[in-house]
Design a protein around this motif. Structure first.
Motif: not given
Length: 139
Positions: A98-102
């Protein structure tokens, strides 16, 4: 050929979502209409959004999925005609993905990379500078 969407799915500990039984590695197909918050298979493009529906409290399980066929997208989820449950993910993996996508979506603007002048975020001089020690509205 169907467009495939990588998404993330939550279930209870028994791999059930709304009384529908899932299996890892198996593809499922819905034969009726595809409607958000109604009919079809629901999952989220960002794994962090799954936590709006299934809490990371040890009572639920989380998976990477592939959605295809007829699809309808909403603010934080996709409803599809087909879904394949690929891999079980830990809560830590859900957060990491999730953080990588953000961060992949974050773009640096001229203001955020500026180090001098008014409104500069890393400036030490100028009005409204965020790291300023002098000037109007300095942070």
């Amino acid at each position: 050929m169907d467009k495939t969407i990588t998404s993330y799915k939550g279930t209870d500990n028994n791999l059930k979502c709304n009384n529908y039984q899932y299996e890892v590695g198996k593809e499922f197909e819905h034969t009726g209409n595809v409607e958000l918050c109604g009919q079809g298979f629901h999952a989220c493009p960002n794994p962090l959004d799954v936590f709006n529906y299934y809490a990371p409290d040890g009572k639920n399980r989380f998976f990477e999925a592939e959605q295809s066929g007829k699809t309808k997208a909403g603010d934080d989820k996709v409803c599809s005609q087909k879904i394949k449950i690929k891999t079980e993910l830990s809560i830590k993996q859900m957060f990491e993905i999730g953080f990588k996508l953000i961060f992949e979506k974050v773009k640096v603007s001229d203001k955020t990379k500026n180090t001098s002048g008014d409104y500069a975020h890393a400036n030490t001089l100028g009005d409204c500078a965020h790291a300023n020690t002098s000037g109007n509205k300095a942070h």
